[in-house]
Design a protein around this motif. Sequence first.
Motif, PDB file in Angstrom:
ATOM      1  N   MET A  43       0.979   6.290  -6.904  1.00 53.11           N
ATOM      2  CA  MET A  43       0.162   6.121  -8.104  1.00 53.11           C
ATOM      3  C   MET A  43      -1.129   6.922  -8.018  1.00 53.11           C
ATOM      4  O   MET A  43      -1.745   7.242  -9.041  1.00 53.11           O
ATOM      5  N   ALA A  44      -1.568   7.240  -6.797  1.00 55.82           N
ATOM      6  CA  ALA A  44      -2.793   8.009  -6.619  1.00 55.82           C
ATOM      7  C   ALA A  44      -2.579   9.498  -6.850  1.00 55.82           C
ATOM      8  O   ALA A  44      -3.543  10.263  -6.921  1.00 55.82           O
ATOM      9  N   ILE A  45      -1.324   9.919  -6.967  1.00 56.39           N
ATOM     10  CA  ILE A  45      -0.995  11.328  -7.191  1.00 56.39           C
ATOM     11  C   ILE A  45      -0.806  11.567  -8.679  1.00 56.39           C
ATOM     12  O   ILE A  45      -0.179  10.771  -9.375  1.00 56.39           O
ATOM     13  N   SER A  46      -1.331  12.646  -9.181  1.00 56.84           N
ATOM     14  CA  SER A  46      -1.137  12.987 -10.584  1.00 56.84           C
ATOM     15  C   SER A  46       0.324  13.335 -10.834  1.00 56.84           C
ATOM     16  O   SER A  46       1.071  13.686  -9.901  1.00 56.84           O
ATOM     17  N   PHE A  84       2.481   1.804  -3.344  1.00 58.98           N
ATOM     18  CA  PHE A  84       1.491   2.084  -4.392  1.00 58.98           C
ATOM     19  C   PHE A  84       0.863   3.472  -4.237  1.00 58.98           C
ATOM     20  O   PHE A  84       0.256   3.976  -5.186  1.00 58.98           O
ATOM     21  N   LEU A  85       0.988   4.103  -3.075  1.00 59.08           N
ATOM     22  CA  LEU A  85       0.358   5.395  -2.824  1.00 59.08           C
ATOM     23  C   LEU A  85       0.710   6.470  -3.863  1.00 59.08           C
ATOM     24  O   LEU A  85      -0.160   7.241  -4.263  1.00 59.08           O
ATOM     25  N   SER A 143       0.829  -1.208   0.000  1.00 59.78           N
ATOM     26  CA  SER A 143       0.000   0.000   0.000  1.00 59.78           C
ATOM     27  C   SER A 143       0.863   1.257   0.000  1.00 59.78           C
ATOM     28  O   SER A 143       0.577   2.223  -0.708  1.00 59.78           O
TER      29      SER A 143
END
Length: 324
Positions: free
Chosen positions: A142-145, A139-140, A136
């Motif tokens: 990846m949630a940011i542009s 992978f965090l 997690s």
Amino acid sequence: MDFDFAAELPKIVQLLIGVAAFLVVVAVVLILVDRVPMRRRAWMHAAILLSPAVLLLTIGLVIPAIRTSMLSFMSGDGQSWVGADNYGWMFTQTEALTVLRNTLVWVLLVPILVTTVGLLYAVLVDRTRFESLAKSLVFLPMAISFVGAGIIWRFVYAYRSEEQEQIGLLNQLVVAFGGEPQQWLQEPPLNTLFLIVVMVWIQAGFATVVLSAAIKGIPAEIVEAAKLDGTTPAQMFFQVTLPSIRSAVIVVMVTQSIATLKLFDIVRTMTGGQFDTSVIANEMYNQAFRYGETGRGAALAVFLFVLVLPIVIYQIRQRREALR
């Protein structure tokens, strides 16, 4: 908040027309499909169902691609024919060659680094107690542009003179160990490498998830047999794990290669392409929309398409072989 209905009426009408047109197309497709017998005219069913998508692709993709190819042989204002001059500029001028060199560096390093980091992380956290938490965390990003990540890392690389307090994390560490603060994003060619770090930071989570799933898909019998044969951890990785997940590694490499070729956001946000950091997508934007050189921008777009095309063809062939 005030809403002027009269001023927004034209936009609302356009929206309603678009919705109505969409509903009409759906209704026509359903009527045609219902009236054509499936057993006798299966190909007609396929043609009817695919026709809206084909039409949209033609309008939104095929026609613009043809138009861009034509513009690449025309002058900056798009009025006169200049032949291959725009392509000559691309492969002869120093600033254009720098852009191509930077793109090559990105394409060579990013897929390798992302895959390597993701693979090592997936192997290290596989079947550990905190595996879910570890995945997690990686992978965090990846949630940011890409734009958001670029802004974050601009603060990491931020520079102030020695007399001032450093706000950039990297320069703060350098100063803490007795060094001098550096303008990391203004010193080629190292600045390109610092930008690549941002891309690797974002994409490593994707590689970890894909490769971890592939590792868990390795048959337990193979792993047990290798352990019974007395293989060392290094031998297990290179002779069992890596060959077993070869297809997943290729998927990650191909995906990252395509994403890197069309990279724009990170360079645009962090340096704007200055200090010899520009890549093809960023320079395409600059030439076409900032400098008014439409022909050069179109030539860069065509060249970018040519670079991506072999990777796409390779990926299609790999999927066909996997389905056989």
